[in-house]
Design a protein around this motif. Structure first.
Motif, PDB file in Angstrom:
ATOM      1  N   GLU A 214     -51.809  75.506  83.711  1.00 14.80           N
ATOM      2  CA  GLU A 214     -51.610  75.509  85.163  1.00 14.80           C
ATOM      3  C   GLU A 214     -50.142  75.324  85.535  1.00 14.80           C
ATOM      4  O   GLU A 214     -49.720  75.784  86.609  1.00 14.80           O
ATOM      5  N   SER A 215     -49.383  74.669  84.674  1.00 12.02           N
ATOM      6  CA  SER A 215     -47.976  74.420  85.002  1.00 12.02           C
ATOM      7  C   SER A 215     -47.161  75.698  85.071  1.00 12.02           C
ATOM      8  O   SER A 215     -46.106  75.737  85.702  1.00 12.02           O
ATOM      9  N   VAL A 216     -47.642  76.772  84.418  1.00 15.70           N
ATOM     10  CA  VAL A 216     -46.940  78.057  84.496  1.00 15.70           C
ATOM     11  C   VAL A 216     -47.738  79.072  85.318  1.00 15.70           C
ATOM     12  O   VAL A 216     -47.449  80.267  85.297  1.00 15.70           O
ATOM     13  N   GLY A 217     -48.766  78.581  86.035  1.00 15.54           N
ATOM     14  CA  GLY A 217     -49.467  79.444  86.986  1.00 15.54           C
ATOM     15  C   GLY A 217     -50.804  79.985  86.559  1.00 15.54           C
ATOM     16  O   GLY A 217     -51.456  80.707  87.318  1.00 15.54           O
ATOM     17  N   LYS A 230     -51.790  81.715  89.911  1.00 14.93           N
ATOM     18  CA  LYS A 230     -51.232  81.180  91.145  1.00 14.93           C
ATOM     19  C   LYS A 230     -50.031  80.327  90.755  1.00 14.93           C
ATOM     20  O   LYS A 230     -50.169  79.220  90.243  1.00 14.93           O
ATOM     21  N   PHE A 231     -48.832  80.874  90.957  1.00 18.48           N
ATOM     22  CA  PHE A 231     -47.620  80.195  90.515  1.00 18.48           C
ATOM     23  C   PHE A 231     -47.371  78.909  91.306  1.00 18.48           C
ATOM     24  O   PHE A 231     -47.681  78.836  92.507  1.00 18.48           O
ATOM     25  N   PRO A 232     -46.818  77.904  90.656  1.00 15.47           N
ATOM     26  CA  PRO A 232     -46.517  76.640  91.347  1.00 15.47           C
ATOM     27  C   PRO A 232     -45.448  76.845  92.423  1.00 15.47           C
ATOM     28  O   PRO A 232     -44.541  77.666  92.256  1.00 15.47           O
ATOM     29  N   TYR A 238     -37.026  75.786  85.785  1.00 14.70           N
ATOM     30  CA  TYR A 238     -36.474  74.633  85.075  1.00 14.70           C
ATOM     31  C   TYR A 238     -37.434  74.181  83.979  1.00 14.70           C
ATOM     32  O   TYR A 238     -38.634  74.489  84.002  1.00 14.70           O
ATOM     33  N   GLY A 239     -36.885  73.433  83.014  1.00 13.83           N
ATOM     34  CA  GLY A 239     -37.683  72.814  81.964  1.00 13.83           C
ATOM     35  C   GLY A 239     -38.546  73.783  81.182  1.00 13.83           C
ATOM     36  O   GLY A 239     -38.161  74.932  80.927  1.00 13.83           O
ATOM     37  N   TRP A 240     -39.729  73.294  80.817  1.00 12.69           N
ATOM     38  CA  TRP A 240     -40.645  74.105  80.021  1.00 12.69           C
ATOM     39  C   TRP A 240     -41.114  75.347  80.766  1.00 12.69           C
ATOM     40  O   TRP A 240     -41.370  76.384  80.163  1.00 12.69           O
ATOM     41  N   ARG A 241     -41.253  75.251  82.082  1.00  9.82           N
ATOM     42  CA  ARG A 241     -41.666  76.427  82.846  1.00  9.82           C
ATOM     43  C   ARG A 241     -40.681  77.572  82.645  1.00  9.82           C
ATOM     44  O   ARG A 241     -41.066  78.728  82.437  1.00  9.82           O
ATOM     45  N   LYS A 272     -54.313  79.480  76.688  1.00  6.95           N
ATOM     46  CA  LYS A 272     -53.891  78.083  76.527  1.00  6.95           C
ATOM     47  C   LYS A 272     -53.518  77.793  75.076  1.00  6.95           C
ATOM     48  O   LYS A 272     -52.534  77.096  74.795  1.00  6.95           O
ATOM     49  N   ALA A 273     -54.289  78.344  74.127  1.00  7.81           N
ATOM     50  CA  ALA A 273     -53.979  78.161  72.706  1.00  7.81           C
ATOM     51  C   ALA A 273     -52.662  78.837  72.343  1.00  7.81           C
ATOM     52  O   ALA A 273     -51.858  78.297  71.580  1.00  7.81           O
TER      53      ALA A 273
END
Length: 380
Positions: A214-217, A230-232, A238-241, A272-273
């Motif tokens: 979810e952190s990358v949408g 659905k993008f944040p 920034y960061g891992w995204r 996710k994997a």
């Protein structure tokens, strides 16, 4: 534990002349400890009032290894449960052995756990040629590829610490460990109160473990393994995204492209994997136990490592690429020492290559001590 008089003599000379040992800040609140030549265990729960008292102890005792707590205590000499913990510096350890480089078997030596016999190559199924023992301890003489691998990992950690966490580079102290890796000391008091769990969470972030899709949408559709994008609102900059977005070649408007990527992977769980695989590959391989242990004693900067005779030496982050531990951290003298080699061994120290095939050899102290600390030679 190495017990050779020649090794101890070389260490004694180093500590008598030394100018590299770094006394930590808040020295009177630190617990110190040291190991002794030929004696198992460690002398612990020591405290020093200042750098002079510390130096005098090194010269008098000539320890094989010296350690200092990352923690601050009100009473550092008391038993652990009575010390009264006041916080701990944030530290990281990058060890070359954790990188699992393909070159390691070519420069590793099995040493029989029973009789100490050393063999020239890594055996698939070990059997001691001298006594037939089946158990061995393996020592490695790191090659240029090993050091480059550790350097790359160290540079990556600097990027995470300064870029993601906002730690000023002048507060990141980088040290060659004295054997085959690098230590990081973070000189920022705001991290001292962190407990073990908080430090574990930080290690997980740096290692790329547990990043949610979810952190990358990418979100799971209710009641199925299907996904929608659905993008944040805060973006992917920034960061891992940002790292994941660059790897997948997507941006904040790439809804269709990311949707197709998820479908190609096989749905939410498969994506996710794949995300977990990507982030682990991009993360930093650090020893989690070192960072999460808030009572750990850590090798003191400027002291010698009994596994090599090399110094735990501070490195300039800006000059990491040109740093050569087998020259820069090789600080022992050149007095000639006669050794008896247990096996054919090769090492490059202070710009000289030592390729010793004969049983007995006369070597400069820094090379003789290196081979003896590795368990590949003994005093003749």
């Amino acid at each position: 534990m190495i017990g050779s008089k020649a090794v101890r003599a070389a260490f004694r000379e180093y500590y008598f002349k030394q100018k590299l040992v770094e006394a930590p800040n808040n020295i009177e609140q630190r617990e110190f400890g040291y190991a002794q030549f030929g004696i198992p265990g460690m002398v612990r729960h020591l405290s020093f009032k200042g750098a002079g008292e510390l130096t005098a102890t090194l010269v008098r005792e000539v320890p094989s290894d010296v350690y200092c707590s990352n923690a601050l205590y009100r009473f550092p000499t008391l038993p652990m449960q009575e010390k009264q913990w006041q916080g701990a510096d944030l530290i990281f350890d990058i060890d070359g052995k954790d990188l699992h480089l393909s070159c390691v078997p070519s420069h590793s030596y099995p040493i029989c756990s029973n009789c100490g016999h050393a063999s020239p190559t890594l055996e698939k199924e070990y059997a001691c040629p001298a006594c037939g023992g089946k158990k061995a301890d393996y020592v490695s003489i790191p090659c240029a590829k090993c050091i480059e691998g550790s350097k790359k990992e160290a540079a990556r950690l600097v990027e995470f610490l300064s870029g993601d966490l906002g730690i000023a580079k002048e507060n990141i102290r980088l040290y060659f460990s004295g054997n085959n890796g690098f230590h990081f000391h973070i000189c920022d008091d705001s991290y001292r109160p962190l407990d073990s769990q908080a430090r574990s969470d930080l290690v997980g972030y740096l290692a790329g473990v547990g990043l949610i899709a979810e952190s990358v949408g990418v979100r799971r559709s209710p009641g199925s393994d299907l996904a929608f994008v659905k993008f944040p609102r805060s973006g992917l900059d920034y960061g891992w995204r940002k790292r994941v977005a660059e790897t997948l070649d997507i941006g904040a408007s790439s809804t269709i492209r990311l949707t197709n990527i998820v479908k190609e992977k096989g749905g939410y769980s498969a994506f996710k994997a794949e995300l977990d695989r990507i982030t682990r590959q991009m993360g930093v391989r650090i020893d989690p136990q070192v960072t999460t242990d808030v009572h750990r004693v850590f090798r003191l900067p400027g002291t010698l490592n009994s596994k090599s005779g090399l110094t735990k030496l501070r490195c300039d982050i800006a000059r990491l690429e040109s740093f050569d531990p087998f020259a820069d951290a090789c600080q022992l003298g050149s007095t000639k020492v006669k050794v008896k080699m247990k096996t054919h061994a090769k090492a490059r120290l202070k710009g000289q290559t030592f390729n010793i095939a004969k049983e007995e050899a006369e070597l400069p102290a820094f090379a003789a001590v290196y081979f003896m600390c590795k368990g590949l030679a003994e005093a003749a």
